[in-house]
Design a protein around this motif. Structure first.
Motif: not given
Length: 605
Positions: A420-428
């Motif tokens: 969740i942390l990885c995907i959130s940062m990449l999308v943002g």
């Protein structure tokens, strides 16, 4: 016995924990939200232009005419606007005499502004101060002390020093949190913050106000940490996600509430008092808020921890035997004995780097924390630059965070923290970088900004949860404070980057997007902590390997080891000695080779 097992016997998430969360954790988010971002409105820079004393009698009724007569036009962010810091060098006395003999209708219809061909006249800096557009704010620090044009850097300086205060305060109060405990440190931060903020409302000049804001900055980042750490230490592993999400929902609601307060109160002195003095009500929770039993055990105060556990059990409706405190002390004896050696010694920042796994975790968490803090603060500061109503933009920046929290609840419980942390940062990060392609389309930029704000808000929820579950209890406050200290370098630099964005609007978004992408990739190295017990000692934290190295060594544990390079004589000799020992031991007992990272047996196939 592990404390999480003890907590199950008294209720890991009963009525007691819910009271603490509702009465302390939720209201504790308000001081941080109010004081961290109220400065955007207290020191807001409204539109302004040069003041011409001769034309002042006409400024109120014929504002556009006065501008045309005295202010040149210039390009600003793909639009043409009146210059804020320059004026025509003209004989305004002659213009006034001409205007005195014209009727109001003639002044509106006649091209008075063409008198003397101002377009070909000389331009100079403002000589007599400024007019301010007071439609948005009746009074700000900027309008009161004229912090515009060649003094505009002082507004950015105030944000920079506010960030410096947060950096120093995080490091200083991190020690106090682990030395004094969670409850006393929280109320020390709170009283300092309220007094300093209220005192800044009575500042007599810019530098006295700046000094008070620096003191407020000392406490703002740290004040949310103590009740948050206390909350996750009072609940079981399956409820830490809930506490994290609730805390961030309260924080976002604080931002939305701040926008509402600013909408009603536009004077900076009254606004300062409004966001500070009501927070004194939080002291009414002093006798409700307990000390963390985990912290008490970590420092060897098992009897006091047992008394708190007795209160938790009684409120949660569990049957309590007469000798409950004695029974709890006996159950906590094993945990106390394991931690006693470390509790008697003082922990310092070097303890985060003495062992290899702890050192790697600290560095990675700190890198991600730096990226998250920089981008979250940067995007919040950036909201007024989107154009339009500044208060509405800030309100929107707070509202878009709320949907992410309702999605994160089941997401963190099902997918875990790391992905969740990885995907959130990449999308943002990708959303912020893409603004480079749409810098002339305000609607698309606003949409990408909202996506970036949602991404960083999601990451901002997960990171403190993951960090608190990776740092052992004995250095949890210190570890999180250290990462926050380094991360606070971001809010020091971000105001300068946003200031540079006056000439290139998307530059801050590109820089912040790149930071998010780097942090998202780094998060893949951290281990998953979903459903795991909190490590109590540094040894327990060291036993949990990094995710990347764990995957590598697990693959090594199931695959045939590669033969060493035969050109290296030292490796050949070491390899032969190992094989000889295995040959000798096979007649009696098969030797066991253990991986130095994950401590699993390495089997040859």
């Amino acid at each position: 016995m592990d404390f999480d097992e003890v907590l199950k016997e008294v209720g890991s998430f009963g009525l007691y924990q819910k009271i603490i969360i509702c009465s302390v954790l939720l209201p504790a988010a308000l001081p941080c939200a109010f004081h961290a971002y109220s400065q955007l409105f207290i020191a807001a820079s409204p539109k302004h232009w040069c003041r011409v004393p001769e034309l002042e009698p006409w400024a109120q009724d014929y504002g556009m005419l006065v501008k045309n007569l005295s202010i040149p036009l210039g390009a600003s962010n793909n639009s043409v606007e009146y210059e804020s810091c320059q004026m025509y060098n003209r004989n305004y006395s002659d213009i006034v005499r001409y205007m005195e003999y014209r009727t109001p209708i003639e002044l509106q219809q006649d091209k008075v502004w063409q008198i003397g061909n101002p377009g070909h006249g000389q331009i100079q800096a403002c000589q007599h101060g400024w007019y301010y557009d007071r439609n948005m704010y009746t009074s700000t620090v900027v309008t009161e002390w004229n912090l515009v044009c060649d003094q505009s850097y002082l507004v950015t300086l105030a944000l920079v020093l506010f960030g410096v205060g947060g950096l120093i305060g995080n490091y200083m109060f991190g020690y106090l949190q682990d030395m004094w405990g969670r409850r006393p440190s929280f109320y020390v931060y709170l009283i300092i913050e309220i007094v300093a903020c209220a005192a800044s409302a009575f500042a007599w000049n810019y530098y006295s106000w700046l000094g008070m804001r620096f003191v407020v900055g000392l406490t703002v980042p740290a004040i949310l940490a103590s009740p948050y750490v206390l909350a996750i230490e009072l609940v079981g592993p399956d409820r830490r996600v809930f506490c994290t999400i609730v805390s961030n929902i309260a924080y976002s609601c604080g931002l939305v509430l701040l926008a509402g307060i600013v909408y009603l109160i536009r004077d900076w002195r009254f606004l300062t008092l409004t966001v500070s003095l009501p927070l004194l009500l939080l002291f009414s929770c002093y006798f409700v808020l307990p000390e963390s039993p985990r912290w008490l055990i970590a420092v060897g105060k098992t009897q006091e921890a047992a008394r708190i556990l007795k209160t938790i059990a009684r409120v949660n409706g569990h049957n309590i035997p007469p000798d409950f405190v004695k029974i709890m002390q006996q159950k906590l004896q094993q945990t106390d004995a394991a931690m006693r050696g470390e509790s008697e010694s003082s922990y310092g920042i070097l303890d985060l780097f003495r062992t290899p796994n702890m050192r790697r975790k600290t560095l990675i968490i700190t890198l991600i924390w730096f990226a998250n803090t920089s981008v979250y603060v940067g995007l919040s500061y950036y909201a007024p630059a989107l154009g339009g109503d500044e208060i509405w933009n800030f309100f929107l920046a707070g509202v878009v965070e709320l949907p992410t929290y309702f999605i994160l609840g089941p997401g963190l419980s099902y997918f875990g923290r790391r992905w969740i942390l990885c995907i959130s940062m990449l999308v943002g990060g990708v959303a912020c970088v893409l603004t480079l392609l749409y810098d002339e389309q305000p609607e698309v930029m606003l949409l990408l900004y909202c996506v970036g704000k949602m991404g960083i808000s999601s990451a901002f929820v997960v990171l403190p949860l993951l960090a608190s579950e990776l740092y052992p209890t004995v250095v949890r406050g210190l570890g999180m404070s250290f990462s926050s200290v380094v991360a606070m370098i971001g809010p020091i630099v971000i105001p300068i980057i946003n200031h540079m964005g006056q000439h290139m609007l998307v530059l801050p978004l590109i820089i912040m997007g790149t930071l998010l992408i780097i942090g998202g990739l780094a998060s893949l190295f951290l281990p998953e902590t979903r459903g795991k017990n909190l490590p109590q000692t540094i040894e327990e934290g060291e036993a949990v390997p990094l995710s990347f190295f764990n995957c590598v060594c697990c693959c090594c544990c199931t695959k045939t080891p590669r033969s060493p390079d035969l050109n290296n004589s030292a490796l050949v000799a070491k390899y032969k000695r190992q094989r000889e020992r295995e040959q000798i031991g096979r007649g009696r007992r098969q030797p066991i080779t253990v991986c130095s990272i994950c401590k699993n047996e390495i089997k040859e196939t």
